[in-house]
Design a protein around this motif. Structure first.
Motif, PDB file in Angstrom:
ATOM      1  N   VAL A 162      36.386  45.312  41.074  1.00 44.86           N
ATOM      2  CA  VAL A 162      37.154  44.645  40.030  1.00 44.86           C
ATOM      3  C   VAL A 162      37.899  45.718  39.236  1.00 44.86           C
ATOM      4  CG1 VAL A 162      37.044  43.184  37.979  1.00 44.86           C
ATOM      5  CG2 VAL A 162      35.481  42.771  39.893  1.00 44.86           C
ATOM      6  N   VAL A 163      39.230  45.752  39.398  1.00 44.91           N
ATOM      7  CA  VAL A 163      40.073  46.700  38.675  1.00 44.91           C
ATOM      8  C   VAL A 163      40.841  45.926  37.617  1.00 44.91           C
ATOM      9  CG1 VAL A 163      41.950  48.383  38.826  1.00 44.91           C
ATOM     10  CG2 VAL A 163      40.276  48.209  40.682  1.00 44.91           C
ATOM     11  N   LEU A 164      40.634  46.284  36.370  1.00 42.43           N
ATOM     12  CA  LEU A 164      41.289  45.588  35.262  1.00 42.43           C
ATOM     13  C   LEU A 164      42.486  46.396  34.784  1.00 42.43           C
ATOM     14  CD1 LEU A 164      38.232  44.436  33.078  1.00 42.43           C
ATOM     15  CD2 LEU A 164      39.425  43.186  34.882  1.00 42.43           C
ATOM     16  N   THR A 165      43.662  45.797  34.863  1.00 42.20           N
ATOM     17  CA  THR A 165      44.827  46.415  34.255  1.00 42.20           C
ATOM     18  C   THR A 165      44.752  46.187  32.746  1.00 42.20           C
ATOM     19  OG1 THR A 165      46.110  44.386  34.603  1.00 42.20           O
ATOM     20  CG2 THR A 165      46.245  46.080  36.313  1.00 42.20           C
ATOM     21  N   ALA A 166      45.633  46.825  32.017  1.00 42.36           N
ATOM     22  CA  ALA A 166      45.608  46.700  30.557  1.00 42.36           C
ATOM     23  C   ALA A 166      45.751  45.238  30.151  1.00 42.36           C
ATOM     24  CB  ALA A 166      46.741  47.519  29.949  1.00 42.36           C
ATOM     25  N   GLY A 167      44.794  44.736  29.374  1.00 39.03           N
ATOM     26  CA  GLY A 167      44.826  43.361  28.895  1.00 39.03           C
ATOM     27  C   GLY A 167      44.203  42.342  29.820  1.00 39.03           C
ATOM     28  N   ALA A 168      43.801  42.747  31.032  1.00 39.20           N
ATOM     29  CA  ALA A 168      43.242  41.797  31.998  1.00 39.20           C
ATOM     30  C   ALA A 168      41.764  41.534  31.723  1.00 39.20           C
ATOM     31  CB  ALA A 168      43.423  42.322  33.416  1.00 39.20           C
ATOM     32  N   PRO A 169      41.287  40.295  32.018  1.00 39.27           N
ATOM     33  CA  PRO A 169      39.880  39.967  31.785  1.00 39.27           C
ATOM     34  C   PRO A 169      39.063  39.931  33.073  1.00 39.27           C
ATOM     35  CG  PRO A 169      41.137  37.955  31.905  1.00 39.27           C
ATOM     36  CD  PRO A 169      42.104  39.077  32.204  1.00 39.27           C
ATOM     37  N   ALA A 170      37.761  40.032  32.921  1.00 41.03           N
ATOM     38  CA  ALA A 170      36.795  39.768  33.987  1.00 41.03           C
ATOM     39  C   ALA A 170      35.725  38.863  33.406  1.00 41.03           C
ATOM     40  CB  ALA A 170      36.182  41.060  34.512  1.00 41.03           C
ATOM     41  N   TYR A 171      35.045  38.113  34.293  1.00 43.89           N
ATOM     42  CA  TYR A 171      34.092  37.102  33.817  1.00 43.89           C
ATOM     43  C   TYR A 171      32.748  37.274  34.511  1.00 43.89           C
ATOM     44  CZ  TYR A 171      38.584  35.025  32.592  1.00 43.89           C
ATOM     45  OH  TYR A 171      39.849  34.824  32.095  1.00 43.89           O
ATOM     46  N   ALA A 172      31.720  36.824  33.810  1.00 43.36           N
ATOM     47  CA  ALA A 172      30.365  36.784  34.385  1.00 43.36           C
ATOM     48  C   ALA A 172      29.675  35.527  33.868  1.00 43.36           C
ATOM     49  CB  ALA A 172      29.571  38.023  33.998  1.00 43.36           C
ATOM     50  N   LEU A 173      29.153  34.729  34.791  1.00 38.76           N
ATOM     51  CA  LEU A 173      28.424  33.517  34.415  1.00 38.76           C
ATOM     52  C   LEU A 173      26.961  33.882  34.153  1.00 38.76           C
ATOM     53  CD1 LEU A 173      28.766  30.412  34.104  1.00 38.76           C
ATOM     54  CD2 LEU A 173      27.926  30.224  36.463  1.00 38.76           C
ATOM     55  N   VAL A 174      26.417  33.361  33.058  1.00 41.41           N
ATOM     56  CA  VAL A 174      25.040  33.688  32.664  1.00 41.41           C
ATOM     57  C   VAL A 174      24.251  32.384  32.474  1.00 41.41           C
ATOM     58  CG1 VAL A 174      23.562  34.849  30.984  1.00 41.41           C
ATOM     59  CG2 VAL A 174      25.839  35.783  31.516  1.00 41.41           C
TER      60      VAL A 174
END
Length: 235
Positions: A162-174
Motif C-alpha cells: 500500500v503506497v499512499l501518495t500525498a493526501g491519500a487514505p488507507a483503511y483497516a476494518l476492526v
C-alpha cells in the motif's frame, strides 16, 4: 542616218533598263538579309532563356531519392531516441518509497456504515506531502488492562504494498465483539494505534458520544488496504 540614230536610242534605252533591274535586285537582297530568321528570334528571346533557367534551378533544388532517404532516416532516429529515453526513465519502485511513520499519517476511527455494528473502520490519511508505504496492519491496544495487540486477520492482507501518495487514505476494518449480550464488553473512549516500523503511539478517539464497547477476547483487525473489500474484510 535615221537608221543609225534609232539604233543608238535603242542601245541607250536597253542599258538604262538593265541598270534599273540591277538596282531593284540589289534592294531586294538587302531587305532579305537584314530581317532575322524566325527560329533565331525564338531561340535568343530573353523570356525563353529565363524560363529555361528557372526550370534548371527548380530541378537542382528538388531533393533526389538519396536526400529523401536521409531525411526519413533522421526522423526515424529521432523517434527511436525519444522512445529509448522515455523507457530508460521508468518509474520509481515501491522499495525506494519510505515507510509511513506516525508523523506522516493521521489516524481516525468511525463506525462501520451498516451492519454488523460490531465493527469500526480506521482511516490513515497521508498528511506528509510526500508518498510513503503503509505496511502490515494497525497495532491496536484498546484497554490498559490488556497490553496485547489486537490479532490480525490474514485473509485481509493485500497482494501488493500500500503506497499512499500525498493526501491519500488507507483503511483497516476492526472487529470489536461478537455482539452478544453475555460478552465481557468494556467501554472504550480512546485507544492507541501504532503503524508498522514505528514505535510511536497514536492516540485515537473512539467514535460516538458514548464511545465503543469492546470484548478484548473477540477483537480482530484487518490489514491496511487502499479500500475495503467485500469478502476479504468480512470477519
Amino acid at each position: 542616218m535615221n537608221t543609225l540614230h534609232r539604233s543608238t536610242l535603242l542601245a541607250v534605252a536597253g542599258t538604262a533598263l538593265a541598270l534599273s533591274l540591277t538596282a531593284c535586285q540589289s534592294d531586294s537582297g538587302s531587305t532579305s538579309s537584314s530581317r532575322p530568321a524566325t527560329s533565331a528570334t525564338v531561340a535568343s528571346s530573353p523570356a525563353a532563356g529565363a524560363t529555361t533557367a528557372a526550370k534548371d534551378t527548380v530541378a537542382s533544388e528538388r531533393p533526389g531519392p538519396a536526400a529523401s532517404a536521409r531525411s526519413a532516416g533522421a526522423k526515424g532516429s529521432t523517434g527511436a531516441s525519444s522512445t529509448g529515453a522515455t523507457g530508460s526513465t521508468g518509474g520509481r519502485g515501491t522499495a525506494s518509497t519510505p515507510l509511513c511513520t506516525a508523523r506522516d499519517v493521521r489516524v481516525t476511527a468511525a463506525t462501520q456504515d451498516g451492519p454488523p455494528y460490531t465493527h469500526i473502520v480506521l482511516t490513515a490519511r497521508n498528511t506528509s506531502g510526500h508518498s510513503c508505504r503503509l505496511t502490515g496492519f494497525p497495532h491496536i491496544q484498546f484497554l490498559e488492562s490488556h497490553k496485547q495487540d489486537v490479532p490480525a486477520v490474514a485473509k485481509s492482507k493485500p497482494v501488493t504494498p500500500v503506497v499512499l501518495t500525498a493526501g491519500a487514505p488507507a483503511y483497516a476494518l476492526v472487529k470489536l465483539s461478537d455482539g452478544g449480550a453475555d460478552e465481557d464488553n468494556e467501554p472504550v473512549s480512546a485507544f492507541s494505534v501504532q503503524v508498522e516500523g514505528d514505535s510511536t503511539v497514536i492516540a485515537v478517539t473512539a467514535p460516538g458520544s458514548g464511545g465503543i464497547a469492546v470484548d478484548p477476547a473477540k477483537a480482530l483487525t484487518g490489514y491496511w488496504t487502499p479500500e475495503l473489500r467485500n469478502g476479504a474484510d468480512d470477519f
